[in-house]
Design a protein around this motif. Structure first.
Motif, PDB file in Angstrom:
ATOM      1  N   MET A  96      49.031  39.484  40.153  1.00 24.73           N
ATOM      2  CA  MET A  96      47.590  39.192  40.166  1.00 24.73           C
ATOM      3  C   MET A  96      46.802  40.442  39.803  1.00 24.73           C
ATOM      4  O   MET A  96      45.830  40.382  39.025  1.00 24.73           O
ATOM      5  N   GLU A  97      47.199  41.576  40.382  1.00 24.11           N
ATOM      6  CA  GLU A  97      46.515  42.843  40.104  1.00 24.11           C
ATOM      7  C   GLU A  97      46.520  43.133  38.609  1.00 24.11           C
ATOM      8  O   GLU A  97      45.494  43.500  38.029  1.00 24.11           O
ATOM      9  N   HIS A  98      47.674  42.941  37.971  1.00 25.67           N
ATOM     10  CA  HIS A  98      47.779  43.216  36.538  1.00 25.67           C
ATOM     11  C   HIS A  98      46.931  42.245  35.723  1.00 25.67           C
ATOM     12  O   HIS A  98      46.244  42.649  34.770  1.00 25.67           O
ATOM     13  N   ARG A  99      46.958  40.951  36.078  1.00 25.45           N
ATOM     14  CA  ARG A  99      46.180  39.951  35.352  1.00 25.45           C
ATOM     15  C   ARG A  99      44.680  40.274  35.431  1.00 25.45           C
ATOM     16  O   ARG A  99      43.952  40.171  34.443  1.00 25.45           O
ATOM     17  N   LEU A 100      44.222  40.646  36.613  1.00 27.61           N
ATOM     18  CA  LEU A 100      42.808  40.973  36.787  1.00 27.61           C
ATOM     19  C   LEU A 100      42.428  42.228  36.000  1.00 27.61           C
ATOM     20  O   LEU A 100      41.329  42.317  35.449  1.00 27.61           O
ATOM     21  N   GLU A 101      43.349  43.176  35.946  1.00 27.29           N
ATOM     22  CA  GLU A 101      43.085  44.398  35.174  1.00 27.29           C
ATOM     23  C   GLU A 101      42.931  44.057  33.690  1.00 27.29           C
ATOM     24  O   GLU A 101      42.067  44.619  32.998  1.00 27.29           O
ATOM     25  N   LEU A 102      43.748  43.137  33.187  1.00 27.77           N
ATOM     26  CA  LEU A 102      43.638  42.720  31.791  1.00 27.77           C
ATOM     27  C   LEU A 102      42.289  42.070  31.503  1.00 27.77           C
ATOM     28  O   LEU A 102      41.781  42.137  30.383  1.00 27.77           O
ATOM     29  N   GLU A 103      41.709  41.441  32.536  1.00 27.12           N
ATOM     30  CA  GLU A 103      40.402  40.805  32.396  1.00 27.12           C
ATOM     31  C   GLU A 103      39.247  41.790  32.601  1.00 27.12           C
ATOM     32  O   GLU A 103      38.085  41.401  32.565  1.00 27.12           O
ATOM     33  N   GLY A 104      39.587  43.063  32.846  1.00 29.40           N
ATOM     34  CA  GLY A 104      38.554  44.058  33.113  1.00 29.40           C
ATOM     35  C   GLY A 104      37.975  43.946  34.511  1.00 29.40           C
ATOM     36  O   GLY A 104      36.848  44.386  34.764  1.00 29.40           O
ATOM     37  N   LYS A 105      38.760  43.366  35.432  1.00 29.06           N
ATOM     38  CA  LYS A 105      38.294  43.141  36.814  1.00 29.06           C
ATOM     39  C   LYS A 105      39.321  43.705  37.791  1.00 29.06           C
ATOM     40  O   LYS A 105      39.881  42.998  38.616  1.00 29.06           O
ATOM     41  N   LYS A 106      39.591  44.985  37.667  1.00 29.19           N
ATOM     42  CA  LYS A 106      40.643  45.639  38.438  1.00 29.19           C
ATOM     43  C   LYS A 106      40.426  45.502  39.944  1.00 29.19           C
ATOM     44  O   LYS A 106      39.359  45.839  40.468  1.00 29.19           O
ATOM     45  N   ILE A 107      41.433  44.978  40.622  1.00 34.02           N
ATOM     46  CA  ILE A 107      41.443  44.907  42.082  1.00 34.02           C
ATOM     47  C   ILE A 107      42.852  45.281  42.523  1.00 34.02           C
ATOM     48  O   ILE A 107      43.825  44.666  42.069  1.00 34.02           O
ATOM     49  N   TYR A 108      42.981  46.262  43.390  1.00 35.28           N
ATOM     50  CA  TYR A 108      44.299  46.694  43.827  1.00 35.28           C
ATOM     51  C   TYR A 108      44.952  45.645  44.718  1.00 35.28           C
ATOM     52  O   TYR A 108      44.278  44.891  45.413  1.00 35.28           O
ATOM     53  N   ARG A 109      46.280  45.618  44.691  1.00 36.81           N
ATOM     54  CA  ARG A 109      47.019  44.549  45.384  1.00 36.81           C
ATOM     55  C   ARG A 109      46.770  44.540  46.890  1.00 36.81           C
ATOM     56  O   ARG A 109      46.781  43.473  47.507  1.00 36.81           O
ATOM     57  N   ASP A 110      46.545  45.709  47.490  1.00 39.01           N
ATOM     58  CA  ASP A 110      46.237  45.742  48.929  1.00 39.01           C
ATOM     59  C   ASP A 110      44.908  45.049  49.216  1.00 39.01           C
ATOM     60  O   ASP A 110      44.751  44.378  50.238  1.00 39.01           O
ATOM     61  N   THR A 111      43.949  45.227  48.310  1.00 41.26           N
ATOM     62  CA  THR A 111      42.646  44.562  48.452  1.00 41.26           C
ATOM     63  C   THR A 111      42.792  43.067  48.231  1.00 41.26           C
ATOM     64  O   THR A 111      42.160  42.257  48.922  1.00 41.26           O
TER      65      THR A 111
END
Length: 219
Positions: A96-111
Motif C-alpha cells: 500500500m505504501e508503495h502504491r500511494l507513493e506512485l500516486e504522489g500520496k506518500k504515507i509510511y506503512r506504520d501510519t
C-alpha cells in the motif's frame, strides 16, 4: 457529526467533551467550524453552527475519535483507496505504501497501520475476516501466489534451517527462488452493522476530494 443548526449547551458539551464555554469556542475554531456569537448564559447557552470548513475532518474527530492534530489529507487519501478499491484493500501495508507513493500520496506503512486500526476499532472493517491472500514481497515489488506455493516456500525455509543455514541465508534463498518473502494477508471484511457509518465516511471523503479539485488552480 456536527450539523448546521442550533445546539444547546448540553448537546454541544456531549459532542466536544467539555462543558466550559471557552473550551467549546476554542475547539470549534480549531476544527474549522463557523458559528454565530453564542447566545444565553448558563444552561441556556446556545451555539448556532453556520459552516464547516472540512466536514471529513470533523467527522473523523467526532465519530471516529481522532485527534484534531492528525494529518487528515493523508487519512482521506488512504481511506479513499481502502474503501473504494477492493484490490488495494487486500494489499499488505508495505505494498500500500508503495502504491500511494506512485500516486504522489506518500504515507509510511506504520501510519497506514495506525489509521487502518481506527477503522477496526470503530468496527467499520475487520482485517481478520478469514479469507487469506498469499504474496511474495520484496521491497516495493509483490506478486500473488497460491496457498500451495506459499506453504512450499516456508517448508523449504525450515529445511534450510534444519541444514544449518541462518535465518538470513534461508530467507535469501526464498527471495532467489520465489522473487520475495512469502507472506499471508487477510482480506478485509466490512461490518454490516456499521455500513451507515462507512457510507457516511466515504461520502465525506468523496466530497473532500471533489472540493480539492475545484479549489486547485489550473495552469
Amino acid at each position: 457529526m456536527i450539523e448546521l443548526r442550533t445546539y444547546t449547551r448540553n448537546e454541544m458539551a456531549q459532542i466536544l467533551g467539555t462543558n466550559d464555554k471557552g473550551d467549546m469556542v476554542d475547539k470549534l475554531e480549531r476544527w474549522g467550524v463557523a458559528f454565530d456569537e453564542p447566545k444565553g448564559r448558563g444552561k441556556n447557552l446556545t451555539f448556532t453552527i453556520t459552516g464547516i470548513k472540512d466536514p471529513f475532518k470533523v467527522f473523523c474527530i467526532t465519530e471516529l475519535g481522532m485527534l484534531a492534530s492528525c494529518d487528515f489529507t493523508k487519512i482521506r487519501n488512504l481511506y479513499y483507496y481502502y474503501l473504494n478499491d477492493e484490490e488495494f484493500a487486500s494489499l499488505p501495508n508495505q505494498v500500500m505504501e508503495h502504491r500511494l507513493e506512485l500516486e504522489g500520496k506518500k504515507i509510511y506503512r506504520d501510519t497506514i497501520e495506525k489509521y487502518l486500526t481506527v477503522l477496526e476499532d470503530n468496527r467499520i472493517v475487520s482485517r481478520d475476516a478469514g479469507d487469506n491472500i498469499y504474496y511474495f514481497v520484496d521491497k516495493d515489488t509483490h506478486r500473488r501466489a497460491e496457498q500451495a506455493e506459499y506453504r512450499k516456500a516456508w517448508r523449504e525455509y525450515w529445511l534450510d534451517k534444519d541444514e544449518g543455514l541462518t535465518s538470513r541465508e534461508a530467507i535469501n534463498n526464498m527471495r532467489r527462488n520465489y522473487g520475495g518473502i512469502a507472506k499471508k494477508h487477510s482480506k478485509p471484511g466490512f461490518n454490516a452493522f456499521t455500513i451507515p457509518l462507512q457510507e457516511k465516511l466515504n461520502e465525506y471523503i468523496l466530497e473532500s476530494i471533489e472540493q480539492e479539485m475545484v479549489d486547485k488552480p489550473t495552469n
